[in-house]
Enzyme design. Sequence first.
Site, PDB file in Angstrom:
ATOM      1  N   SER A  38      15.130  10.280  25.477  1.00 21.17           N
ATOM      2  CA  SER A  38      14.544  10.411  26.810  1.00 21.17           C
ATOM      3  C   SER A  38      13.332   9.508  26.942  1.00 21.17           C
ATOM      4  O   SER A  38      12.631   9.230  25.951  1.00 21.17           O
ATOM      5  CB  SER A  38      14.111  11.871  26.984  1.00 21.17           C
ATOM      6  OG  SER A  38      13.275  12.009  28.106  1.00 21.17           O
TER       7      SER A  38
ATOM      8  N   TYR B 234       9.768  20.130  23.811  1.00 25.79           N
ATOM      9  CA  TYR B 234      11.027  19.427  24.113  1.00 25.79           C
ATOM     10  C   TYR B 234      10.882  17.935  23.802  1.00 25.79           C
ATOM     11  O   TYR B 234      11.709  17.346  23.116  1.00 25.79           O
ATOM     12  CB  TYR B 234      11.410  19.627  25.595  1.00 25.79           C
ATOM     13  CG  TYR B 234      12.437  18.638  26.059  1.00 25.79           C
ATOM     14  CD1 TYR B 234      13.764  18.739  25.631  1.00 25.79           C
ATOM     15  CD2 TYR B 234      12.096  17.551  26.887  1.00 25.79           C
ATOM     16  CE1 TYR B 234      14.711  17.809  26.032  1.00 25.79           C
ATOM     17  CE2 TYR B 234      13.039  16.623  27.287  1.00 25.79           C
ATOM     18  CZ  TYR B 234      14.350  16.749  26.856  1.00 25.79           C
ATOM     19  OH  TYR B 234      15.279  15.821  27.234  1.00 25.79           O
TER      20      TYR B 234
ATOM     21  N   LYS C 220      12.729  15.241  20.811  1.00 31.61           N
ATOM     22  CA  LYS C 220      13.363  13.920  21.008  1.00 31.61           C
ATOM     23  C   LYS C 220      12.706  12.892  20.087  1.00 31.61           C
ATOM     24  O   LYS C 220      13.376  12.081  19.455  1.00 31.61           O
ATOM     25  CB  LYS C 220      13.243  13.478  22.468  1.00 31.61           C
ATOM     26  CG  LYS C 220      14.048  14.316  23.442  1.00 31.61           C
ATOM     27  CD  LYS C 220      15.535  14.230  23.163  1.00 31.61           C
ATOM     28  CE  LYS C 220      16.349  15.148  24.044  1.00 31.61           C
ATOM     29  NZ  LYS C 220      17.712  15.382  23.541  1.00 31.61           N
TER      30      LYS C 220
HETATM   31  P1  NAD Z   1      22.671  20.158  29.853  1.00 30.88           P
HETATM   32  O1  NAD Z   1      21.881  21.354  29.497  1.00 30.88           O
HETATM   33  O2  NAD Z   1      23.394  20.169  31.147  1.00 30.88           O
HETATM   34  O3  NAD Z   1      23.724  19.864  28.687  1.00 30.88           O
HETATM   35  C1  NAD Z   1      23.479  20.163  27.340  1.00 30.88           C
HETATM   36  C2  NAD Z   1      24.642  20.976  26.822  1.00 30.88           C
HETATM   37  O4  NAD Z   1      24.423  21.293  25.445  1.00 30.88           O
HETATM   38  C3  NAD Z   1      24.810  22.311  27.557  1.00 30.88           C
HETATM   39  O5  NAD Z   1      26.115  22.390  28.092  1.00 30.88           O
HETATM   40  C4  NAD Z   1      24.544  23.372  26.482  1.00 30.88           C
HETATM   41  O6  NAD Z   1      25.351  24.505  26.674  1.00 30.88           O
HETATM   42  C5  NAD Z   1      24.877  22.610  25.204  1.00 30.88           C
HETATM   43  N1  NAD Z   1      24.185  23.097  23.993  1.00 30.88           N
HETATM   44  C6  NAD Z   1      22.861  23.358  23.826  1.00 30.88           C
HETATM   45  N2  NAD Z   1      22.627  23.771  22.565  1.00 30.88           N
HETATM   46  C7  NAD Z   1      23.829  23.747  21.923  1.00 30.88           C
HETATM   47  C8  NAD Z   1      24.232  24.101  20.596  1.00 30.88           C
HETATM   48  N3  NAD Z   1      23.373  24.536  19.685  1.00 30.88           N
HETATM   49  N4  NAD Z   1      25.553  23.985  20.279  1.00 30.88           N
HETATM   50  C9  NAD Z   1      26.441  23.548  21.201  1.00 30.88           C
HETATM   51  N5  NAD Z   1      26.121  23.230  22.458  1.00 30.88           N
HETATM   52  C10 NAD Z   1      24.822  23.327  22.810  1.00 30.88           C
HETATM   53  O7  NAD Z   1      21.718  18.884  29.752  1.00 30.88           O
HETATM   54  P2  NAD Z   1      21.947  17.399  30.254  1.00 30.88           P
HETATM   55  O8  NAD Z   1      21.067  17.165  31.418  1.00 30.88           O
HETATM   56  O9  NAD Z   1      23.392  17.088  30.354  1.00 30.88           O
HETATM   57  O10 NAD Z   1      21.304  16.612  29.027  1.00 30.88           O
HETATM   58  C11 NAD Z   1      22.083  16.166  27.937  1.00 30.88           C
HETATM   59  C12 NAD Z   1      21.165  15.594  26.886  1.00 30.88           C
HETATM   60  O11 NAD Z   1      20.395  14.539  27.461  1.00 30.88           O
HETATM   61  C13 NAD Z   1      20.151  16.601  26.326  1.00 30.88           C
HETATM   62  O12 NAD Z   1      19.973  16.338  24.955  1.00 30.88           O
HETATM   63  C14 NAD Z   1      18.894  16.278  27.106  1.00 30.88           C
HETATM   64  O13 NAD Z   1      17.747  16.633  26.390  1.00 30.88           O
HETATM   65  C15 NAD Z   1      19.007  14.777  27.260  1.00 30.88           C
HETATM   66  N6  NAD Z   1      18.255  14.262  28.412  1.00 30.88           N
HETATM   67  C16 NAD Z   1      18.459  14.807  29.636  1.00 30.88           C
HETATM   68  C17 NAD Z   1      17.726  14.358  30.734  1.00 30.88           C
HETATM   69  C18 NAD Z   1      17.912  14.959  32.099  1.00 30.88           C
HETATM   70  O14 NAD Z   1      17.045  14.777  32.944  1.00 30.88           O
HETATM   71  N7  NAD Z   1      18.993  15.648  32.386  1.00 30.88           N
HETATM   72  C19 NAD Z   1      16.787  13.332  30.554  1.00 30.88           C
HETATM   73  C20 NAD Z   1      16.620  12.785  29.290  1.00 30.88           C
HETATM   74  C21 NAD Z   1      17.358  13.266  28.216  1.00 30.88           C
HETATM   75  C1  UD1 Z   2      11.001  15.671  33.691  1.00 32.76           C
HETATM   76  C2  UD1 Z   2      10.514  16.159  32.354  1.00 32.76           C
HETATM   77  C3  UD1 Z   2      10.756  15.087  31.301  1.00 32.76           C
HETATM   78  C4  UD1 Z   2      12.204  14.645  31.298  1.00 32.76           C
HETATM   79  C5  UD1 Z   2      12.537  14.127  32.688  1.00 32.76           C
HETATM   80  C6  UD1 Z   2      13.950  13.606  32.745  1.00 32.76           C
HETATM   81  C7  UD1 Z   2       8.613  17.611  32.992  1.00 32.76           C
HETATM   82  C8  UD1 Z   2       7.131  17.823  32.918  1.00 32.76           C
HETATM   83  N1  UD1 Z   2       9.090  16.477  32.438  1.00 32.76           N
HETATM   84  O1  UD1 Z   2      10.143  14.661  34.056  1.00 32.76           O
HETATM   85  O2  UD1 Z   2      10.417  15.563  30.022  1.00 32.76           O
HETATM   86  O3  UD1 Z   2      12.411  13.627  30.350  1.00 32.76           O
HETATM   87  O4  UD1 Z   2      12.333  15.200  33.619  1.00 32.76           O
HETATM   88  O5  UD1 Z   2      14.727  14.203  33.682  1.00 32.76           O
HETATM   89  O6  UD1 Z   2       9.346  18.447  33.503  1.00 32.76           O
HETATM   90  N2  UD1 Z   2       8.199  16.880  41.611  1.00 32.76           N
HETATM   91  C9  UD1 Z   2       7.667  17.484  42.737  1.00 32.76           C
HETATM   92  N3  UD1 Z   2       8.100  18.749  43.055  1.00 32.76           N
HETATM   93  C10 UD1 Z   2       9.056  19.415  42.330  1.00 32.76           C
HETATM   94  C11 UD1 Z   2       9.595  18.765  41.187  1.00 32.76           C
HETATM   95  C12 UD1 Z   2       9.133  17.516  40.857  1.00 32.76           C
HETATM   96  O7  UD1 Z   2       6.822  16.929  43.412  1.00 32.76           O
HETATM   97  O8  UD1 Z   2       9.395  20.562  42.673  1.00 32.76           O
HETATM   98  C13 UD1 Z   2       7.752  15.505  41.275  1.00 32.76           C
HETATM   99  C14 UD1 Z   2       7.087  15.390  39.917  1.00 32.76           C
HETATM  100  O9  UD1 Z   2       5.708  15.606  40.017  1.00 32.76           O
HETATM  101  C15 UD1 Z   2       7.458  13.956  39.528  1.00 32.76           C
HETATM  102  C16 UD1 Z   2       8.823  13.737  40.190  1.00 32.76           C
HETATM  103  O10 UD1 Z   2       8.916  14.705  41.219  1.00 32.76           O
HETATM  104  O11 UD1 Z   2       6.552  13.055  40.091  1.00 32.76           O
HETATM  105  C17 UD1 Z   2       9.987  13.918  39.237  1.00 32.76           C
HETATM  106  O12 UD1 Z   2       9.875  15.179  38.586  1.00 32.76           O
HETATM  107  P1  UD1 Z   2      11.012  15.745  37.601  1.00 32.76           P
HETATM  108  O13 UD1 Z   2      12.330  15.672  38.282  1.00 32.76           O
HETATM  109  O14 UD1 Z   2      10.577  17.058  37.106  1.00 32.76           O
HETATM  110  O15 UD1 Z   2      11.063  14.673  36.435  1.00 32.76           O
HETATM  111  P2  UD1 Z   2       9.891  14.124  35.470  1.00 32.76           P
HETATM  112  O16 UD1 Z   2       8.576  14.621  35.872  1.00 32.76           O
HETATM  113  O17 UD1 Z   2      10.061  12.664  35.390  1.00 32.76           O
END
Ligand code: NAD
Ligand code: UD1
Length: 333
Positions: free
Chosen positions: A124, A150, A154
Amino acid sequence: MKVLVTGGLGYIGSHTVVELIASGHEPIIVDNLANSKQSVLNRLQKIVGKDIVFEKLDLTDKDSVEKLFTSYPFDAVIHFAGHKAVGESVAKPLEYYRNNIDSTLVLLEAMSKHNVKNIIFSSSATVYGNPSELPLEETSQTGIGITNPYGWTKYMLEQILTDLKASDDSYNVTLLRYFNPIGAHSSGLIGEDPSGLPNNLLPYVQQVAIGKLEKLKVFGNNYDTIDGTGVRDYIHVVDLAKGHVSALENIGNQNSVGIYNLGTGNGVSVLEVIKAFENASGKSVPYEVVDRRPGDIAACYADASKAKAELGWQAEKTLQDACKDAWRWQQNV
Ligand code: NAD
Ligand code: UD1
């Protein structure tokens, strides 16, 4: 390739499964349903028009993971599984460290035992902490200003995977640093479905637009950005999914650990997101400005040129596309 997709019923994993199949690969999904629903499997099968193998399994369970690797000759692993809610990680640090670190160690030990040497890991932009320069390059400083468990998982998992590669060069390790994934599949069948009150901006905006929530709270309008609200690099989840296929098809082409930013390279403010969503949905999104959210940074966006040069991948969809697809999905949930 036969690919183990951990967390494959989750938001990003499910979209990646679709793109893997579209490119002729064979995903095997593993998920413990901690943050996803079994019904996603049926929806995925509807999109791709064929059966997909799914094993319900917790990756921290060594015996089950051993059995999994005995059952399937994987060529590669895409490791999405993990807990991801920032606020929850502050409240329950042990749960986050246990789940995210343990599951990865169990997975890596099984890979080692069964000679599976290709892994793509979901990292991330959070590893960059509070950015000292923008846009963020893969060589930008990491670890300074990470504010929650969290984010540390990572950072630590990137280090563990880097150490593994250093110990045995036959591993191919790719770390994908996602910026802010948004949107949904154009079919409207899969998307992000947060349980409880959404933490992230787009899911919150979607629920306001559909009338489930009254109004959005904008966290601060006094940042040093274009309009004072926070700026992020929002990437369509389907583009992100395709980035995994490109990473898979280029795995092993790097001399060391392959690290790639997956973003668009464009910073967009909260107010710009609201406007784009109103245009795409035809609904109004009422909001009020409140205090800054603790731990938030002003701006975060990628230099995504390395992924283009080395993986031949770049984001193609627009913010408008993502808002339209998210809105279609929101109406189906
Ligand atoms: P998500 O929660 O939708 O998907 C993660 C999946 O992993 C879920 O379906 C959950 O049930 C499964 N899981 C969790 N722990 C497990 C375990 N011990 N064994 C088996 N399954 C397990 O999340 P996502 O948004 O699809 O994110 C996927 C990956 O990308 C995560 O590692 C997340 O940290 C990373 N990531 C997500 C974002 C974002 O904004 N969505 C941003 C940066 C990184
Ligand atoms: C969040 C996570 C970050 C993760 C990233 C990826 C936090 C503190 N950080 O960051 O670890 O890697 O998502 O998806 O949660 N905002 C509002 N009102 C809301 C929600 C968000 O104004 O109700 C604003 C936030 O201040 C920010 C932007 O929208 O400026 C995006 O927020 P968000 O979607 O939570 O993502 P990140 O802050 O980038």
